[in-house]
Scaffold this motif. Structure first.
Motif, mmCIF file in Angstrom:
data_model
loop_
_atom_site.group_PDB
_atom_site.id
_atom_site.type_symbol
_atom_site.label_atom_id
_atom_site.label_comp_id
_atom_site.label_asym_id
_atom_site.label_seq_id
_atom_site.Cartn_x
_atom_site.Cartn_y
_atom_site.Cartn_z
ATOM 1 N N LYS A 243 0.768 -1.293 0.050
ATOM 2 C CA LYS A 243 0.038 -0.290 -0.030
ATOM 3 C C LYS A 243 0.792 1.252 0.172
ATOM 4 C CE LYS A 243 -1.966 1.741 3.607
ATOM 5 N NZ LYS A 243 -1.498 3.340 3.628
ATOM 6 N N PHE A 244 0.262 2.377 -0.697
ATOM 7 C CA PHE A 244 1.348 3.528 -0.611
ATOM 8 C C PHE A 244 0.695 4.391 0.404
ATOM 9 C CE2 PHE A 244 1.628 2.134 -5.414
ATOM 10 C CZ PHE A 244 3.043 1.871 -5.312
ATOM 11 N N ASP A 245 1.096 4.997 0.957
ATOM 12 C CA ASP A 245 0.661 5.890 2.128
ATOM 13 C C ASP A 245 0.322 7.038 1.392
ATOM 14 O OD1 ASP A 245 0.957 4.165 4.182
ATOM 15 O OD2 ASP A 245 3.146 4.743 4.559
ATOM 16 N N GLU A 246 1.231 7.625 0.448
ATOM 17 C CA GLU A 246 1.049 8.723 -0.531
ATOM 18 C C GLU A 246 1.426 8.523 -1.791
ATOM 19 O OE1 GLU A 246 2.875 12.219 1.096
ATOM 20 O OE2 GLU A 246 4.865 11.450 0.937
ATOM 21 N N LEU A 247 0.940 9.104 -2.823
ATOM 22 C CA LEU A 247 1.249 8.946 -4.208
ATOM 23 C C LEU A 247 1.445 10.520 -4.816
ATOM 24 C CD1 LEU A 247 -0.379 5.914 -5.926
ATOM 25 C CD2 LEU A 247 2.077 6.521 -5.704
ATOM 26 N N ASP A 248 2.162 10.917 -5.621
ATOM 27 C CA ASP A 248 2.292 12.132 -6.490
ATOM 28 C C ASP A 248 0.943 12.087 -7.444
ATOM 29 O OD1 ASP A 248 3.378 14.785 -6.995
ATOM 30 O OD2 ASP A 248 3.420 13.596 -9.149
ATOM 31 N N TYR A 249 0.277 13.036 -7.805
ATOM 32 C CA TYR A 249 -0.722 13.217 -8.970
ATOM 33 C C TYR A 249 -0.182 12.309 -10.097
ATOM 34 C CZ TYR A 249 -3.022 16.772 -6.268
ATOM 35 O OH TYR A 249 -4.020 17.470 -5.265
ATOM 36 N N ARG A 250 0.972 12.604 -10.756
ATOM 37 C CA ARG A 250 1.309 12.103 -12.138
ATOM 38 C C ARG A 250 1.593 10.800 -12.068
ATOM 39 N NH1 ARG A 250 2.819 16.031 -15.471
ATOM 40 N NH2 ARG A 250 3.440 17.876 -14.865
ATOM 41 N N GLU A 251 2.092 10.109 -10.657
ATOM 42 C CA GLU A 251 2.246 8.598 -10.710
ATOM 43 C C GLU A 251 0.656 7.871 -10.770
ATOM 44 O OE1 GLU A 251 4.504 8.480 -7.023
ATOM 45 O OE2 GLU A 251 6.290 8.268 -8.349
ATOM 46 N N ALA A 252 0.081 8.572 -9.760
ATOM 47 C CA ALA A 252 -1.477 8.081 -9.715
ATOM 48 C C ALA A 252 -2.224 8.168 -11.155
ATOM 49 C CB ALA A 252 -2.194 8.814 -8.881
ATOM 50 N N ALA A 253 -2.020 9.164 -11.889
ATOM 51 C CA ALA A 253 -2.665 9.407 -13.054
ATOM 52 C C ALA A 253 -1.859 8.280 -14.161
ATOM 53 C CB ALA A 253 -2.315 10.713 -13.747
ATOM 54 N N GLU A 254 -0.724 7.878 -14.159
ATOM 55 C CA GLU A 254 -0.137 7.147 -15.237
ATOM 56 C C GLU A 254 -0.489 5.700 -14.736
ATOM 57 O OE1 GLU A 254 4.414 5.687 -16.526
ATOM 58 O OE2 GLU A 254 4.120 7.310 -14.844
ATOM 59 N N LEU A 255 -0.738 5.378 -13.510
ATOM 60 C CA LEU A 255 -1.380 4.062 -12.905
ATOM 61 C C LEU A 255 -2.412 3.832 -13.748
ATOM 62 C CD1 LEU A 255 -0.111 3.448 -9.360
ATOM 63 C CD2 LEU A 255 0.688 2.224 -11.298
ATOM 64 N N THR A 256 -3.604 4.982 -13.511
ATOM 65 C CA THR A 256 -4.759 4.773 -13.964
ATOM 66 C C THR A 256 -5.133 4.795 -15.475
ATOM 67 O OG1 THR A 256 -5.352 7.187 -14.127
ATOM 68 C CG2 THR A 256 -5.881 6.153 -11.894
ATOM 69 N N TYR A 257 -3.937 5.311 -16.323
ATOM 70 C CA TYR A 257 -3.943 5.239 -17.805
ATOM 71 C C TYR A 257 -3.822 3.961 -18.017
ATOM 72 C CZ TYR A 257 -2.062 5.692 -22.330
ATOM 73 O OH TYR A 257 -1.693 5.547 -23.656
ATOM 74 N N TYR A 258 -2.921 3.109 -17.497
ATOM 75 C CA TYR A 258 -2.717 1.774 -17.768
ATOM 76 C C TYR A 258 -3.683 0.792 -17.458
ATOM 77 C CZ TYR A 258 2.045 3.150 -19.051
ATOM 78 O OH TYR A 258 3.234 3.856 -19.447
ATOM 79 N N GLY A 259 -4.663 1.264 -16.500
ATOM 80 C CA GLY A 259 -5.660 0.345 -16.162
ATOM 81 C C GLY A 259 -6.163 0.222 -14.766
ATOM 82 N N ALA A 260 -5.376 0.614 -13.872
ATOM 83 C CA ALA A 260 -5.553 0.292 -12.553
ATOM 84 C C ALA A 260 -6.936 0.873 -12.296
ATOM 85 C CB ALA A 260 -4.445 1.256 -11.630
ATOM 86 N N SER A 261 -7.737 -0.163 -11.532
ATOM 87 C CA SER A 261 -9.104 -0.074 -11.407
ATOM 88 C C SER A 261 -9.483 0.735 -9.982
ATOM 89 C CB SER A 261 -9.785 -1.389 -11.349
ATOM 90 O OG SER A 261 -9.272 -2.196 -10.383
ATOM 91 N N CYS A 304 4.663 -1.997 -10.063
ATOM 92 C CA CYS A 304 3.351 -1.917 -10.128
ATOM 93 C C CYS A 304 2.794 -2.650 -10.913
ATOM 94 C CB CYS A 304 2.571 -0.382 -10.278
ATOM 95 S SG CYS A 304 3.193 0.843 -8.698
ATOM 96 N N PHE A 305 1.785 -3.206 -10.926
ATOM 97 C CA PHE A 305 1.236 -4.178 -11.704
ATOM 98 C C PHE A 305 -0.236 -3.830 -12.057
ATOM 99 C CE2 PHE A 305 4.323 -6.421 -9.336
ATOM 100 C CZ PHE A 305 5.170 -7.100 -9.824
ATOM 101 N N VAL A 306 -0.552 -3.892 -13.144
ATOM 102 C CA VAL A 306 -2.112 -3.864 -13.712
ATOM 103 C C VAL A 306 -2.258 -4.783 -14.869
ATOM 104 C CG1 VAL A 306 -3.429 -2.012 -14.690
ATOM 105 C CG2 VAL A 306 -1.684 -1.152 -13.257
ATOM 106 N N VAL A 307 -3.638 -5.320 -14.463
ATOM 107 C CA VAL A 307 -4.032 -6.367 -15.553
ATOM 108 C C VAL A 307 -5.325 -5.826 -16.049
ATOM 109 C CG1 VAL A 307 -4.483 -8.754 -15.689
ATOM 110 C CG2 VAL A 307 -2.862 -8.103 -14.196
ATOM 111 N N LYS A 308 -5.473 -5.859 -17.332
ATOM 112 C CA LYS A 308 -6.900 -5.464 -18.123
ATOM 113 C C LYS A 308 -7.249 -6.684 -18.630
ATOM 114 C CE LYS A 308 -7.560 -1.542 -20.072
ATOM 115 N NZ LYS A 308 -8.297 -0.667 -18.991
ATOM 116 N N ASP A 309 -8.577 -7.197 -18.518
ATOM 117 C CA ASP A 309 -9.026 -8.516 -18.979
ATOM 118 C C ASP A 309 -9.975 -8.244 -20.337
ATOM 119 O OD1 ASP A 309 -8.145 -10.455 -16.949
ATOM 120 O OD2 ASP A 309 -9.826 -9.557 -15.595
ATOM 121 N N ASP A 310 -10.487 -9.033 -21.003
ATOM 122 C CA ASP A 310 -11.290 -8.886 -22.111
ATOM 123 C C ASP A 310 -10.760 -8.018 -23.254
ATOM 124 O OD1 ASP A 310 -13.199 -10.719 -21.541
ATOM 125 O OD2 ASP A 310 -14.392 -9.150 -20.275
ATOM 126 N N GLN A 311 -9.284 -8.281 -23.475
ATOM 127 C CA GLN A 311 -8.933 -7.216 -24.536
ATOM 128 C C GLN A 311 -8.838 -8.109 -25.902
ATOM 129 O OE1 GLN A 311 -7.422 -4.132 -23.564
ATOM 130 N NE2 GLN A 311 -8.714 -4.691 -21.946
#
Length: 424
Positions: A243-261, A304-311
């Protein structure tokens, strides 16, 4: 301007009567007058509505599906309210309106518009139940139809926000209510300026919270999840997570871009632009600190690992012995844009373009129809797209072993591969 706060509760946090009681307990000690409570559809309601629409398209009987969905909500209400409560007549009216919406003619051409007119009932019904329950428990609040506040264009299912009108609506209509009582509203749904219901993209309730917070320059947004905060991987897929105690906006945005749910991809930008912190906390352990997303000077290097199904992996090969050039790329992307298909991974060779997209009803068929005259097209369905941020060779080996890898890309910081799912 008065200080406002935004709380967003997702489907898992209101999936049954006990969960709604837990929501009340969370709010009881934290609720301030100037608080917006953004609510998603309950449990798997959105999936259920999508299934009903799918059956409608294929001329299958969907009456049992509607009955099951209605009973699901009724059973929750029976555990929360006395039989004389007006919520039951409201629920009856909502399902009559839903039936009317489903009865509309739907085909490939108007699918997205009909989709939005049906899917919105999940959020509308859930927010009414939550609102009514909070009032019965003595937390006096107001109910607000989000479609009266958040305005968009008519790009159905992926509507673009009309920020100027939405900001005006927040100040003129929402803020006066917030000065009196907390407000319960819906995530995910909005309305075009011509009065048609739109949605902001699947799982878009987080984005709704960010829209309202940025327009009102709120103090913070808190998203309540079934995880302790932002993790470096999905705990349902990976045995050990951090678990991340804190994240920078850019890092969080990058994770969501790759599909972090854990957060909708569009959530970060409006908050970062106004320096509004985003907290991701667990509704199971609400007193724990969770994760704070804000401006952080030092970036983290944890994998960090991100998995997207039904691709779906689609390859376009030129047929006239020429090489791929900008014209071919523009032609394919114009068709993708018309069909509102987002490319999750792209690879270009001398004679072909390969891309990865989400599986969506009709869309692959229409994509092929639009381009088959100029390209030889092949595709593979049912794949996974796996992304490793801050990768190293051992991690790549662990993720790809015993899998057929159809396409992969590696940069200094990111590894991505399209592969067959792990055998069950």
């Amino acid at each position: 301007m008065a200080k406002t706060f935004v709380f967003k509760f997702g489907g898992a946090s209101i999936k049954d009567a006990d969960s709604i009681k837990n929501l009340f307990n969370i709010l009881h000690n934290r609720l301030r007058n100037h608080t917006i409570i953004v609510v998603s559809a309950m449990g798997k309601t959105t999936n259920a509505l999508e299934k009903i629409l799918s059956k409608k398209l294929t001329d299958e009987d969907y009456s049992l599906n509607i009955t099951i969905l209605k009973d699901f909500h009724l059973d929750i209400c029976k555990q929360l309210f006395p039989s004389s409560h007006p919520i039951f007549s409201q629920l009856e009216n909502d399902f009559l309106r839903l039936q009317r919406a489903i009865n509309k003619t739907v085909d490939k051409q108007n699918y997205d518009e009909v989709y939005d007119s049906i899917i919105c009932f999940g959020e509308l019904i859930a927010s009414r139940i939550v609102y009514q329950f909070l009032c019965t428990q003595g937390l006096i609040c107001l109910w607000q139809d989000a479609r009266e506040i958040i305005k968009t264009n008519e790009d159905f299912r992926f509507a673009l926000v009309d920020w100027q009108t939405t900001r005006q609506n927040c100040h003129n209509y929402l803020m006066p209510k917030l000065l009196q009582f907390p407000v319960v509203t819906q995530g995910f749904i909005a309305m075009s300026n011509s009065g048609k219901t739109t949605t902001l993209g699947r799982e878009g309730s987080d984005f709704s919270a960010a829209i309202l917070a940025s327009c009102l320059q709120s103090q913070s947004v808190t998203i309540w999840k079934d995880v302790p905060g932002v993790l470096n991987a999905d705990p349902k897929r990976f045995a050990q997570t951090i678990k991340f105690d804190e994240l920078d906006y850019r890092e969080a945005a990058e994770l969501t871009y790759y599909g972090a749910s854990v957060i909708h991809p569009k959530t970060i930008k409006p908050l970062a632009n106004h320096h509004i912190p985003l907290f991701v906390k667990s509704f199971l352990t609400p007193d724990d600190p969770g994760t704070k997303i804000h401006e952080v000077e030092q970036s983290q290097k944890i994998p960090c690992f991100v998995v997207k199904d039904d691709q779906v992996l689609v390859s376009f090969k030129v047929t006239d012995f020429t090489f791929i050039d900008e014209g071919h790329i523009h032609q394919i992307y114009a068709e993708l844009q018309k069909l509102k298909l987002r490319v999750n991974l792209l690879q270009i060779s001398a004679i072909s373009i390969s891309l990865v997209i989400e599986k969506q009803v009709f869309k692959l068929e229409q994509l092929i129809e639009g381009l088959e005259a100029d390209f030889e097209i092949r595709y593979n369905e049912g794949l996974q797209l796996v992304t490793i941020k801050n990768h190293h060779p051992k991690l790549i080996q662990e993720v790809t072993e015993k899998r057929e890898v159809l396409l992969e890309q590696v940069t200094r910081a990111t590894f991505q591969a399209v592969m067959t799912p792990l055998a069950q």
